[in-house]
Design an enzyme around this catalytic site. Structure first.
Site, PDB file in Angstrom:
ATOM      1  N   SER A  14       0.803  -1.223   0.000  1.00  0.00           N
ATOM      2  CA  SER A  14       0.000   0.000   0.000  1.00  0.00           C
ATOM      3  C   SER A  14       0.840   1.280   0.000  1.00  0.00           C
ATOM      4  O   SER A  14       1.837   1.394   0.707  1.00  0.00           O
ATOM      5  CB  SER A  14      -0.916   0.003   1.220  1.00  0.00           C
ATOM      6  OG  SER A  14      -1.410   1.300   1.475  1.00  0.00           O
ATOM      7  N   THR A  61      -9.772   0.403  -1.261  1.00  0.00           N
ATOM      8  CA  THR A  61      -9.076  -0.037  -2.472  1.00  0.00           C
ATOM      9  C   THR A  61      -9.591  -1.405  -2.896  1.00  0.00           C
ATOM     10  O   THR A  61     -10.551  -1.934  -2.320  1.00  0.00           O
ATOM     11  CB  THR A  61      -7.544  -0.012  -2.265  1.00  0.00           C
ATOM     12  OG1 THR A  61      -6.902  -0.222  -3.519  1.00  0.00           O
ATOM     13  CG2 THR A  61      -7.081  -1.063  -1.271  1.00  0.00           C
ATOM     14  N   LYS A  65     -14.236  -1.206  -3.723  1.00  0.00           N
ATOM     15  CA  LYS A  65     -14.751   0.122  -4.077  1.00  0.00           C
ATOM     16  C   LYS A  65     -16.228   0.095  -4.455  1.00  0.00           C
ATOM     17  O   LYS A  65     -16.926   1.098  -4.274  1.00  0.00           O
ATOM     18  CB  LYS A  65     -13.924   0.723  -5.217  1.00  0.00           C
ATOM     19  CG  LYS A  65     -12.503   1.060  -4.813  1.00  0.00           C
ATOM     20  CD  LYS A  65     -11.734   1.732  -5.936  1.00  0.00           C
ATOM     21  CE  LYS A  65     -10.303   2.021  -5.510  1.00  0.00           C
ATOM     22  NZ  LYS A  65      -9.551   2.800  -6.513  1.00  0.00           N
ATOM     23  N   ASN A  86     -14.076   5.343  -2.930  1.00  0.00           N
ATOM     24  CA  ASN A  86     -12.727   5.061  -2.420  1.00  0.00           C
ATOM     25  C   ASN A  86     -12.379   5.890  -1.190  1.00  0.00           C
ATOM     26  O   ASN A  86     -11.256   5.842  -0.704  1.00  0.00           O
ATOM     27  CB  ASN A  86     -11.677   5.317  -3.512  1.00  0.00           C
ATOM     28  CG  ASN A  86     -11.441   6.794  -3.751  1.00  0.00           C
ATOM     29  OD1 ASN A  86     -12.377   7.534  -4.060  1.00  0.00           O
ATOM     30  ND2 ASN A  86     -10.209   7.240  -3.619  1.00  0.00           N
ATOM     31  N   ASP A 101     -10.911   9.407  -6.492  1.00  0.00           N
ATOM     32  CA  ASP A 101     -10.155   8.897  -7.644  1.00  0.00           C
ATOM     33  C   ASP A 101     -10.427   9.734  -8.891  1.00  0.00           C
ATOM     34  O   ASP A 101      -9.507  10.074  -9.641  1.00  0.00           O
ATOM     35  CB  ASP A 101     -10.543   7.443  -7.957  1.00  0.00           C
ATOM     36  CG  ASP A 101      -9.858   6.426  -7.063  1.00  0.00           C
ATOM     37  OD1 ASP A 101      -8.812   6.759  -6.471  1.00  0.00           O
ATOM     38  OD2 ASP A 101     -10.371   5.300  -6.956  1.00  0.00           O
ATOM     39  N   GLY A 126     -13.283  -2.755 -13.372  1.00  0.00           N
ATOM     40  CA  GLY A 126     -13.569  -2.686 -11.938  1.00  0.00           C
ATOM     41  C   GLY A 126     -13.902  -1.287 -11.454  1.00  0.00           C
ATOM     42  O   GLY A 126     -14.237  -0.390 -12.240  1.00  0.00           O
TER      43      GLY A 126
END
Length: 242
Positions: A14, A61, A65, A86, A101, A126
């Protein structure tokens, strides 16, 4: 102590914890912590909230989401339009969902976007892809999804020279090529790339994925997802503090 964190699976590589920990140190924010909360299943979110009553905000993440939406008490209009969240603000036990995002991607994409980058292939379908196509719609850029199985858009095997010429903007929203599997890349026909193409990869680690390397070798404009990640993180921090 104010607590923030990231939910998803896996989280070993991450960006968020390192970024926020360094931000807190650099800016003298002594009352805040950012932790990783790997969840095997999204329903574990309820237990997480019970265990950490001081949680004020979460980033979300892969792969949650979209799955997180039923757990929200309210959702921002843009996140609702995208169909993916997110960023979650937690106040008085209520969870409000946002999508940082999309605005972060938009700002990063525009820096190198040229007028001829007027049609896009979006690799993957996705939650991250949903933010990307929301931005493309807003910019008036027609797009087509590309995935491994038929259903929406094209499959990789259908990408001909003509299609590659028609779509000069190619955006990778899949995790292919990310650390530690750096020898993987979306199965597009790289031999058809030219200097007219713009390859944008949401992956940020490594800084230059195999996808971007192959584009660069053929003269294409390339960009990774680091700026987008920084942008969405800063927008999340703003949301948590307003």
């Amino acid at each position: 102590m104010r607590l923030f964190g990231l939910i998803g699976m896996p989280l070993a590589q991450s960006f968020s914890k390192k970024y926020f920990t360094e931000k807190f140190e650099k800016e003298g924010i002594a009352d805040s912590m950012y932790e990783l909360f790997p969840l095997e299943e999204i329903h574990q979110l309820s237990d997480l909230l019970l265990r950490h009553s001081n949680l004020e905000g979460l980033n979300v993440t892969i792969p949650y989401k979209e799955q997180v939406l039923p757990y929200l008490h309210a959702i921002d209009e843009e996140a609702k339009a995208i169909g993916a969240c997110n960023c979650i603000k937690i106040k008085d036990g209520k969870l409000t969902g946002f999508n940082t995002d999309a605005p972060a991607f938009r700002e990063s994409l525009l820096q190198q976007l040229q007028p001829h980058h007027n049609k896009a292939l979006v690799l993957g379908t996705g939650g991250a892809a949903k933010a990307v196509v929301h931005v493309l719609r807003g910019l008036g850029i027609p797009f087509t999804y590309v995935s491994r199985s038929s259903g929406s858009g094209l499959v990789y095997e259908e990408l001909s020279r003509e299609i590659m010429e028609e779509y000069p903007l190619i955006i990778n929203t899949t995790p292919l090529g990310s650390f530690p599997k750096v020898d993987t890349a979306p199965a597009i026909p790289y031999e058809y790339l030219t200097e007219r193409h713009y390859l944008y990869d949401l992956v940020y680690n490594p800084a230059k994925t195999l996808f971007l390397q192959q584009g660069e070798e053929r003269g294409a404009t390339i960009k990774n997802g680091y700026e987008m990640l920084v942008g969405q993180a800063e927008l999340s921090w703003k949301i948590w503090n307003t």
